[in-house]
Motif scaffolding. Structure first.
Motif, PDB file in Angstrom:
ATOM      1  N   ALA A  21      21.338  48.301 -44.828  1.00 46.93           N
ATOM      2  CA  ALA A  21      20.817  48.870 -46.263  1.00 46.93           C
ATOM      3  C   ALA A  21      19.721  47.536 -46.619  1.00 46.93           C
ATOM      4  CB  ALA A  21      21.662  49.735 -47.944  1.00 46.93           C
ATOM      5  N   PRO A  22      18.828  47.619 -46.696  1.00 50.83           N
ATOM      6  CA  PRO A  22      18.036  46.421 -47.276  1.00 50.83           C
ATOM      7  C   PRO A  22      18.626  45.696 -48.934  1.00 50.83           C
ATOM      8  CG  PRO A  22      16.271  48.118 -47.095  1.00 50.83           C
ATOM      9  CD  PRO A  22      17.987  48.787 -46.855  1.00 50.83           C
ATOM     10  N   PRO A  24      17.690  43.850 -52.519  1.00 48.19           N
ATOM     11  CA  PRO A  24      16.021  43.788 -53.336  1.00 48.19           C
ATOM     12  C   PRO A  24      15.069  43.265 -52.629  1.00 48.19           C
ATOM     13  CG  PRO A  24      17.972  43.450 -54.713  1.00 48.19           C
ATOM     14  CD  PRO A  24      17.992  43.559 -53.396  1.00 48.19           C
ATOM     15  N   ARG A  25      15.264  41.364 -51.984  1.00 46.29           N
ATOM     16  CA  ARG A  25      14.595  41.202 -51.675  1.00 46.29           C
ATOM     17  C   ARG A  25      14.255  41.293 -49.519  1.00 46.29           C
ATOM     18  NH1 ARG A  25       9.852  39.571 -52.091  1.00 46.29           N
ATOM     19  NH2 ARG A  25       9.648  37.743 -52.506  1.00 46.29           N
ATOM     20  N   GLU A  26      15.477  42.151 -49.258  1.00 48.62           N
ATOM     21  CA  GLU A  26      15.312  42.307 -47.834  1.00 48.62           C
ATOM     22  C   GLU A  26      14.606  43.698 -47.729  1.00 48.62           C
ATOM     23  OE1 GLU A  26      19.624  40.431 -47.107  1.00 48.62           O
ATOM     24  OE2 GLU A  26      19.407  42.822 -47.565  1.00 48.62           O
ATOM     25  N   VAL A  27      14.076  43.217 -46.100  1.00 45.56           N
ATOM     26  CA  VAL A  27      13.339  44.145 -45.237  1.00 45.56           C
ATOM     27  C   VAL A  27      14.521  45.335 -43.844  1.00 45.56           C
ATOM     28  CG1 VAL A  27      11.410  44.411 -43.700  1.00 45.56           C
ATOM     29  CG2 VAL A  27      11.674  42.452 -45.855  1.00 45.56           C
ATOM     30  N   VAL A  65       8.814  47.835 -39.711  1.00 49.80           N
ATOM     31  CA  VAL A  65       9.392  47.545 -40.766  1.00 49.80           C
ATOM     32  C   VAL A  65       9.331  49.185 -40.924  1.00 49.80           C
ATOM     33  CG1 VAL A  65       9.262  47.800 -43.649  1.00 49.80           C
ATOM     34  CG2 VAL A  65       8.800  45.393 -41.799  1.00 49.80           C
ATOM     35  N   GLU A  66      11.016  49.647 -41.299  1.00 53.08           N
ATOM     36  CA  GLU A  66      11.171  50.918 -41.623  1.00 53.08           C
ATOM     37  C   GLU A  66      11.842  50.909 -42.323  1.00 53.08           C
ATOM     38  OE1 GLU A  66      12.589  52.909 -39.155  1.00 53.08           O
ATOM     39  OE2 GLU A  66      13.503  54.914 -40.180  1.00 53.08           O
ATOM     40  N   ALA A  67      11.828  50.202 -43.856  1.00 51.37           N
ATOM     41  CA  ALA A  67      12.106  50.486 -44.726  1.00 51.37           C
ATOM     42  C   ALA A  67      12.059  49.161 -46.198  1.00 51.37           C
ATOM     43  CB  ALA A  67      13.306  51.335 -45.668  1.00 51.37           C
ATOM     44  N   VAL A  68      11.373  49.218 -47.291  1.00 55.51           N
ATOM     45  CA  VAL A  68      11.765  47.894 -48.110  1.00 55.51           C
ATOM     46  C   VAL A  68      12.706  47.994 -49.417  1.00 55.51           C
ATOM     47  CG1 VAL A  68       9.904  46.724 -46.873  1.00 55.51           C
ATOM     48  CG2 VAL A  68       9.703  47.574 -49.203  1.00 55.51           C
ATOM     49  N   ILE A  75       5.120  43.063 -47.743  1.00 58.55           N
ATOM     50  CA  ILE A  75       5.761  43.775 -46.509  1.00 58.55           C
ATOM     51  C   ILE A  75       5.804  45.986 -47.080  1.00 58.55           C
ATOM     52  CG2 ILE A  75       7.466  44.403 -44.586  1.00 58.55           C
ATOM     53  CD1 ILE A  75       5.811  40.974 -43.866  1.00 58.55           C
ATOM     54  N   ALA A  76       5.236  46.147 -45.427  1.00 55.92           N
ATOM     55  CA  ALA A  76       5.602  47.684 -46.234  1.00 55.92           C
ATOM     56  C   ALA A  76       5.564  48.103 -44.530  1.00 55.92           C
ATOM     57  CB  ALA A  76       4.257  48.439 -46.135  1.00 55.92           C
ATOM     58  N   PRO A  77       6.762  49.627 -45.068  1.00 54.06           N
ATOM     59  CA  PRO A  77       7.219  49.959 -44.029  1.00 54.06           C
ATOM     60  C   PRO A  77       5.693  50.123 -42.994  1.00 54.06           C
ATOM     61  CG  PRO A  77       7.966  51.507 -45.724  1.00 54.06           C
ATOM     62  CD  PRO A  77       6.952  49.779 -46.310  1.00 54.06           C
ATOM     63  N   GLY A  78       6.253  50.474 -41.493  1.00 60.18           N
ATOM     64  CA  GLY A  78       4.981  50.468 -40.551  1.00 60.18           C
ATOM     65  C   GLY A  78       4.496  49.099 -39.760  1.00 60.18           C
ATOM     66  N   ASP A  79       4.552  48.490 -41.493  1.00 60.23           N
ATOM     67  CA  ASP A  79       4.416  47.098 -40.009  1.00 60.23           C
ATOM     68  C   ASP A  79       4.740  46.199 -38.911  1.00 60.23           C
ATOM     69  OD1 ASP A  79       1.996  46.608 -42.404  1.00 60.23           O
ATOM     70  OD2 ASP A  79       3.529  44.991 -43.295  1.00 60.23           O
TER      71      ASP A  79
END
Ligand SMILES: [Zn+2]
Ligand SMILES: [Zn+2]
Length: 340
Positions: A21-22, A24-27, A65-68, A75-79
Motif C-alpha cells: 500500500a502506498p 502519503p508520498r509513495e506511488v 501507476v496503479e494508485a498514489v 504523478i497520477a494513476p495511468g502514468d
C-alpha cells in the motif's frame, strides 16, 4: 499479489503475498517489466552484503501507476513510469556532500532491505518515480535503470574528445558503455568478450571493433579509457595493462568481494594511470530517461527473453547458462516468449 520471494541464500519461491500500500508520498506501480540482472543472482546466492532476507528481488522496473498516496500530486494513476531503486538517508556525510550512492544507510529496493519489483505490484517514493515520454516502449524502459548506472560511470571519467575506449564484456552493461562512448566523444570503441553470442550482440547494436582478445586490436600504445564490465579478475588484469600513458581504467563490473587482482604499481606511477570505481546511480536517473527516449541505445536488440513469474526458474537457468541478452520478467504476461 503474486511475487518472487528470496527467503534466504539459495532459496526462492513464487508466493501469494499482501498487496503493498502506498504511503502519503509513495506511488503504487503495476509492474510491466523487470530486468534480471547479475546483482539479483548475487542476492539469491547470498553474495551481496547489503541484502536482508526475505526480500522480493528486482530493481530494473517499468510499469503503470496503479494508485498514489494522498500527498502525491505530480504523478497520477495511468502514468507510464520507470522506478529508480535507490533509497538513501539524506543525512549522512556522503549524502551531505552529494555522493548519496555511497550513503551509510544505502538501500536498493530489490537488493538490500526494501522489496523490489519481481511481483505484480511494487511501491516507491514519488521522488524515485519518473514519468516516461509517450514514444518510449514500456517493457524496454526497464533498461533505464542500468542505463542510469552507465551514465554515472561516464560522469566519473575525464571528459576529452577523440579518445580511444576499450570495453571488457559485451553483456548488458558492456553494450551500454560501448554505445555511450561515441556520445561521450570517443574516436573509437572496441569491445572484447570471449563469448561469440555476446560479440554478435555488440555488432548488432552498432559496435564496429568487436574482438575475442584485445591482442587482436591494432592499437599501438594502448587505450585512453579502459572500462571493465565483467568483474572477472583475468579481464581486469588484462585491461589494466592496456591503459595508455595518462589514461584511465574504470572498474564498473562487480567482482566478488574477496577477489584480488595484480597490477604494476610502477606503471600506475610512471604512466600516471588513474583507476576509478563506479557504483550504481547518482543524479543520473532523469538523464537516463531522456537519453533512452532520445534513442541512445538500440534497446530493441538488447532484450532477448520475456519470462512470466511462473517461469522465474527458467529465467534463472537461462541467466546462469550465459545465453541470451538482457532477460526480463513480465509479471502481467501469461506466456513466456523469446524475443531475439
Ligand atoms: Zn541491475
Ligand atoms: Zn546517507
Amino acid at each position: 499479489m503474486r511475487a518472487i520471494v528470496f527467503a534466504g541464500p539459495g532459496s526462492w519461491s513464487l508466493e501469494e503475498v499482501p498487496d503493498p500500500a502506498p504511503g502519503p508520498r509513495e506511488v503504487l506501480v503495476r509492474v510491466e517489466a523487470v530486468g534480471l540482472c547479475g546483482t539479483d543472482v548475487h542476492v539469491l546466492d547470498g553474495e551481496f552484503a547489503p541484502t536482508r532476507y526475505p526480500i522480493i528481488p528486482g530493481h530494473e522496473t517499468s510499469g503503470v501507476v496503479e494508485a498514489v498516496g494522498d500527498q502525491v500530486g505530480d504523478i497520477a494513476p495511468g502514468d507510464r513510469v520507470s522506478v529508480d531503486p535507490t533509497l538513501t538517508c539524506g543525512e549522512c556525510r556522503f549524502c551531505a556532500v552529494g555522493r548519496s550512492n555511497l550513503c551509510e544507510e544505502w538501500d536498493g529496493s530489490g537488493v538490500a532491505r526494501t522489496n523490489g519489483s519481481t511481483a505484480e505490484l511494487t511501491v516507491a517514493p514519488v521522488r524515485n518515480v519518473h514519468r516516461l515520454p509517450d514514444e518510449v516502449d514500456l517493457p524496454l524502459a526497464a533498461l533505464i535503470e542500468p542505463l542510469s548506472c552507465a551514465i554515472h560511470g561516464y560522469d566519473l571519467l575525464p571528459r576529452r574528445m577523440g579518445e580511444h575506449v576499450l570495453v571488457y564484456g559485451a553483456g548488458t552493461m558492456g553494450l551500454m558503455m560501448a554505445q555511450l562512448a561515441p556520445r561521450a566523444g570517443a574516436a573509437s570503441v572496441t569491445v572484447v568478450d570471449r563469448n561469440p553470442t555476446r560479440l554478435a550482440a555488440a555488432r548488432e547494436v552498432g559496435i564496429e571493433r568487436v574482438l575475442t582478445s584485445a591482442d587482436d586490436a591494432d592499437q599501438i600504445g594502448g587505450w585512453d579509457v579502459v572500462i571493465d564490465c565483467t568483474g572477472a579478475v583475468a579481464a581486469i588484469e588484462d585491461g589494466l595493462r592496456r591503459v595508455r600513458r595518462g589514461g584511465v581504467f574504470q572498474q564498473f563490473g562487480v567482482a566478488p568481494a574477496d577477489a584480488s587482482a595484480r597490477f604494476s604499481p610502477f606503471a600506475i606511477y610512471n604512466d600516471e594511470i588513474s583507476v576509478v570505481g563506479s557504483m550504481a546511480v547518482l543524479h543520473s536517473y532523469g538523464r537516463a530517461v531522456e537519453m533512452f527516449a532520445a534513442g541512445a541505445l538500440r534497446a530493441d536488440r538488447m532484450v532477448s527473453h520475456a519470462f512470466t513469474l511462473d517461469d522465474y526458474g527458467d529465467a534463472l537457468d537461462t541467466f546462469r547458462a550465459g545465453s541470451g541478452r538482457k532477460l526480463q520478467i513480465r509479471p502481467q504476461a501469461k506466456v513466456s516468449s523469446v524475443l531475439l
